[in-house]
Design an enzyme around this catalytic site. Structure first.
Site, PDB file in Angstrom:
ATOM      1  CG  HIS A  71      -2.170  -0.857   0.982  1.00 22.25           C
ATOM      2  ND1 HIS A  71      -2.862  -1.452   1.998  1.00 22.25           N
ATOM      3  CD2 HIS A  71      -2.811  -1.217  -0.161  1.00 22.25           C
ATOM      4  CE1 HIS A  71      -3.889  -2.122   1.500  1.00 22.25           C
ATOM      5  NE2 HIS A  71      -3.875  -1.988   0.188  1.00 22.25           N
ATOM      6  NE  ARG A 127     -19.566  12.140  -9.734  1.00 22.49           N
ATOM      7  CZ  ARG A 127     -18.361  12.426 -10.229  1.00 22.49           C
ATOM      8  NH1 ARG A 127     -17.549  13.237  -9.546  1.00 22.49           N
ATOM      9  NH2 ARG A 127     -17.973  11.939 -11.392  1.00 22.49           N
ATOM     10  NE  ARG A 132     -25.474  14.000  -9.914  1.00 16.11           N
ATOM     11  CZ  ARG A 132     -24.701  12.921 -10.067  1.00 16.11           C
ATOM     12  NH1 ARG A 132     -24.582  12.374 -11.271  1.00 16.11           N
ATOM     13  NH2 ARG A 132     -24.040  12.404  -9.056  1.00 16.11           N
ATOM     14  CD  GLU A 184     -28.921  10.234 -15.157  1.00 19.36           C
ATOM     15  OE1 GLU A 184     -27.822   9.681 -14.989  1.00 19.36           O
ATOM     16  OE2 GLU A 184     -29.400  11.040 -14.335  1.00 19.36           O
ATOM     17  CG  ASN A 190     -20.701   6.472 -16.444  1.00 20.15           C
ATOM     18  OD1 ASN A 190     -20.087   6.400 -17.503  1.00 20.15           O
ATOM     19  ND2 ASN A 190     -20.205   7.035 -15.374  1.00 20.15           N
ATOM     20  CG  ASP A 191     -27.019   5.760 -14.447  1.00 20.25           C
ATOM     21  OD1 ASP A 191     -26.665   4.604 -14.152  1.00 20.25           O
ATOM     22  OD2 ASP A 191     -27.197   6.647 -13.597  1.00 20.25           O
ATOM     23  NE  ARG A 198     -23.668   2.759 -14.111  1.00 22.74           N
ATOM     24  CZ  ARG A 198     -23.056   3.541 -13.251  1.00 22.74           C
ATOM     25  NH1 ARG A 198     -21.742   3.521 -13.184  1.00 22.74           N
ATOM     26  NH2 ARG A 198     -23.732   4.342 -12.467  1.00 22.74           N
ATOM     27  CB  CYS A 256     -20.985  15.148 -17.068  1.00 25.38           C
ATOM     28  SG  CYS A 256     -22.640  14.546 -16.663  1.00 25.38           S
TER      29      CYS A 256
END
Length: 805
Positions: free
Chosen positions: A449, A556, A592, A690, A713-714, A724, A761
């Site tokens: 790590h 976000r 958002r 989306e 993505n969605d 996904r 985005c």
């Protein structure tokens, strides 16, 4: 749901117990504490009023179970019941179970949704495992019989081939424990003839499950079926990791060979790229020794140990939250895994067994954890063997807390190369990359790590440089080559010049990339194409600006709500939105609104679980159902936008005009409530595209929305009807599929006809292989993770916007 109240003479102990229980249940149980009294000179005691307040905090529409330590705690709890409303008092029960073990068991049962009678029974049976371990069979049998129902019934199984590059190491194991610990069932993971408790992080980790190993998850008990479904979903999601990404380091036990011996150099293993010449500075940390002191009694020693563990767990939790807000997923995952190691329920009976032998807390801790470290060190997997350093890191931190010592700071002279036998993850995370120019370790490994963090911080590093601590002196000028794994102590003149030239090339490349990132992306035909950043909070602002972000395409707001026991109020949100907007000057930022629900729960606003969360009550659907929650955020945004004109609001998961109109009605209501002057220009309100329905109705939505932003993505998973997070359908989750491209083009065409901007985005926005296609499709802005912006800008500079070639 049953709430839990922990009453103790010690505030620190009560809070420590709560932290342990929170870790075990992942915050699924409401727990309040009433510890100590408000008297700095004499803080030990109990306060009935404080207990009453704690009860009122958790009882709400459910019930509450109160667990206490000895003496006046019981009397104070009884008095508290007399003080509260009689109707509430009827919902509260006092429990005689041991406060530590009882709270752990009660919290797990309550978090599973069991009624108060069952929760109390679980608490009362909490000592059964400990008694069985110590051979007190007669006493244990009664408790075991009481709880046997929870593990009766047929065993259910789920088989899985592990796809994680490093198998089920500490971080995936932490994800398993976090998802399963609250289920009322006996859960095991088996690999061949070996098995592990699926609620124990360390047991899973030392099982040494590697990539492509076949495992069997077995569940037996009242919630066996739910546990199987939860484990299956977690496995399909890669146990919290992206199993499709090629790891930067070898996935298995490939031998880390040092480079060939070279005159004038010490050979090691390259761990992080870069070349640096600087003086050597040595660093070492020491674990405090076990003190010489008298044994008190088993209960006192266990309290001392649990309190120390709780303090370290709280610190790790805070570090993880800070790292997560800063989008430093590497550190966040490491700190979370360490917290999981410490909160492992399998350790509790081992600690108890040690103190029952009249072993003081410090020695008990060392005995148990040394055995665990040896288990890691003897693992079949080289990757898991390197986790032994993580255990040593934890051992030291708790020992420091136990003996009351000051932890050694990573304090080295500025502009030097740090030399050490090895570095713990916590040591590496505290390094100042502007001070530490390089790292040279005599031990360690490429997948440790500490090496992972060094790469993430951009610090050149070498590991396994045998002899570096004995052959190099403090302050000696050396050259570290993180590309080849060589540490040059006396390079020939010709080699020194070559190294300097290579270093200059490396620095020039880094500086060129950084400089060009700050320049606008001007296409070949002279079009300025805006490139913005996706960020998750103020911690990302500096990185976004340094990467050349021309604003924010996606802020976000979940960072303000997650990992909090209470919802942020309007002022807290307003302050944060205004602070972030001010940092970007006149550059536009798109905020958002809250995108939670379904698969993304909020600890501060519990919602019902859903069988199919991706198609469920999430995003704008959830927000419109809770207008008080939604309007608080909208008012904060309106207030911030009135002062920072660069703010615009974006709504996720819009599927039709009705939803968007409902949002706009709330916006107008909020403006009226705030008495906004007529001359204050309303902030723009746009939507995420989306959901396939939004694509098909994009023309109508464009008449209501001020802008579109495509979330690929969605959108991809919904268009392709493929989760996904499921590797079995991974080939379908591809934004290059013709259907997805068609959806993007339809959205852009609707935006063009309505004269509104169409940005993107999602993940596709940062993929330079898709940039030309998106520009041709009509996307007018791109927003991606800050790290991707320099390359994205470079790609745009090679594109002719008006050419379809």
């Amino acid at each position: 749901m049953v709430g839990i109240v922990v009453v103790s003479h010690s505030k620190q102990l009560a809070e420590g117990i709560k932290e342990l229980a929170d870790q075990m249940t992942q915050g699924k149980c409401q727990i309040a504490v009433a510890g100590g009294i408000d008297d700095p000179a004499n803080p030990i005691g109990t306060d009935p009023v404080q207990i009453m307040t704690a009860i009122e905090t958790v009882v709400d529409d459910g019930s509450a179970l109160v667990l206490m330590d000895l003496g006046s705690a019981l009397l104070s709890a009884e008095m508290a019941l007399e003080l509260i409303d009689p109707e509430l008092a009827e919902k509260v029960q006092l429990c005689a179970a041991p406060i530590v073990e009882g709270t752990m068991s009660a919290a797990v049962a309550a978090g599973s949704g069991l009624p108060i009678e069952a929760v109390k029974a679980e608490a009362m049976a909490a000592l059964s495992a400990k008694k069985a371990h110590l051979g007190i069979e007669e006493e244990a049998s009664a408790s075991n019989s009481a709880s046997s129902a929870t593990v009766s019934g047929p065993a259910l199984e789920f088989n899985w081939t592990v796809l994680n590059p490093h198998g089920l190491h500490a971080r995936p194991a932490a994800a398993v424990v976090g998802a399963l610990s609250a289920f009322d069932a006996e859960l095991t993971i088996s690999r061949g003839v070996d098995s592990a408790n699926a609620k124990s992080l360390n047991s899973i980790a030392v099982l040494s499950v590697r990539k492509n190993d076949e495992i069997t998850f077995t569940a037996r008990g009242a919630q066996a079926e739910q546990a199987i479904l939860a484990f299956e979903a977690l496995a399909c999601d890669g146990f919290g990791e992206d199993v499709n990404v090629v790891p930067e380091m070898p996935t298995e036990d490939a031998t880390e060979t040092s480079v060939a011996e070279v005159d004038g150099a010490i050979a090691g293993v390259a761990a992080a790229d870069g070349i640096v010449t600087a003086p050597a500075s040595f660093f070492s940390v020491r674990t405090p020794k076990v003190p010489t002191r008298a044994f008190e009694d088993a209960e006192a020693e266990l309290k001392r140990l649990n309190s120390a563990i709780a303090r370290i767990v709280e610190g790790l939790r805070s570090e993880a939250v800070i790292a997560r807000l800063a989008k430093d997923t590497v550190k966040a995952e490491i700190f979370t895994a360490h917290g999981g190691m410490l909160s492992d329920p399998d350790l509790l009976p081992q600690f108890s067994a040690e103190v029952q032998k009249k072993t003081i807390a410090e020695q008990a801790w060392l005995n148990v954890m040394t055995r665990l470290q040896e288990q890691y060190a003897s693992s079949e997997s080289a990757y898991m063997r390197e986790r032994a350093m993580d255990v040593q890191d934890i051992i030291r931190q708790v020992m420091v807390a136990l003996v009351g010592a000051d932890d050694d700071e990573v304090d080295i002279a500025p502009n030097t190369i740090l030399f050490a036998e090895d570095l713990s993850p916590s040591d590496t995370a505290r390094l100042d990359k502007d001070t530490v120019l390089g790292i040279c370790l005599q031990g360690g490994g490429k997948t440790s790590h500490s090496a992972i963090i060094a790469r993430a911080m951009g610090i050149p590093a070498i590991v396994r440089a045998t002899g570096c601590l004995s052959e190099v002196k403090e302050g000696q000028q050396v050259t570290l080559d993180g590309f080849t794994g060589l540490l040059w102590t006396a390079p020939p003149d010709e080699k020194a010049a070559e190294l300097e030239a290579q270093r200059n090339v490396w620095i020039a490349q880094c500086e060129e990339t950084a400089t060009k990132a700050l320049e606008p992306a001007i296409t070949l035909d002279g079009v300025h194409f805006p490139v913005q950043a996706n960020i998750g909070g103020y911690g990302d602002v500096e990185k976004a600006l340094a990467s050349g972000a021309e604003g924010v395409g996606l802020l976000r707001t979940e960072f303000l709500f997650q990992s909090r026991a209470e919802l942020p109020d309007e002022d807290a949100q307003y302050d944060e939105y205004k602070r972030i907007a001010a940092a970007f000057g006149d550059k536009l930022i798109t905020i958002r609104t809250l995108d939670v629900g379904g698969d993304k729960p909020l600890a501060s606003y519990p919602m019902e679980k859903e069988e199919n969360p991706f198609l469920g009550h999430r995003g704008v659907r959830m927000c419109l159902s809770y207008p008080a929650l939604f309007k608080t955020q909208i008012r904060a945004l309106i207030r911030a936008a009135a002062e920072q004109s660069n703010i615009q609001m974006m709504v996720p998961m819009i599927a039709n005009q009705r939803e968007l109109k409902a949002v706009k009605v709330l916006v107008e209501e909020c403006r009226a409530e705030l008495s906004m002057p007529a001359n204050v220009v309303p902030m723009q309100v746009g939507i995420m595209i989306e959901v396939p329905a939004a694509v098909l109705d994009a023309d109508a939505l464009a008449q209501e929305a001020d802008f579109f932003s495509i979330g690929t993505n969605d959108l991809t998973q919904y268009v392709m009807a493929a989760d996904r997070g499921n590797p079995q359908v991974a080939e379908l989750v591809n934004y290059n599929e013709p259907a997805v491209i068609r959806a993007i083009k339809m959205t852009c065409e609707a935006g063009r006809k309505a004269g509104i901007a169409v940005s993107m985005c999602g993940e596709m926005a940062g993929d330079t292989k898709a940039t030309k296609l998106l520009v041709n499709a009509g996307v007018t802005k791109l927003s991606a993770s800050p790290a991707l912006l320099p390359d994205l800008k470079a790609c745009l500079r090679q594109i002719d916007v008006n050419s379809n070639a």
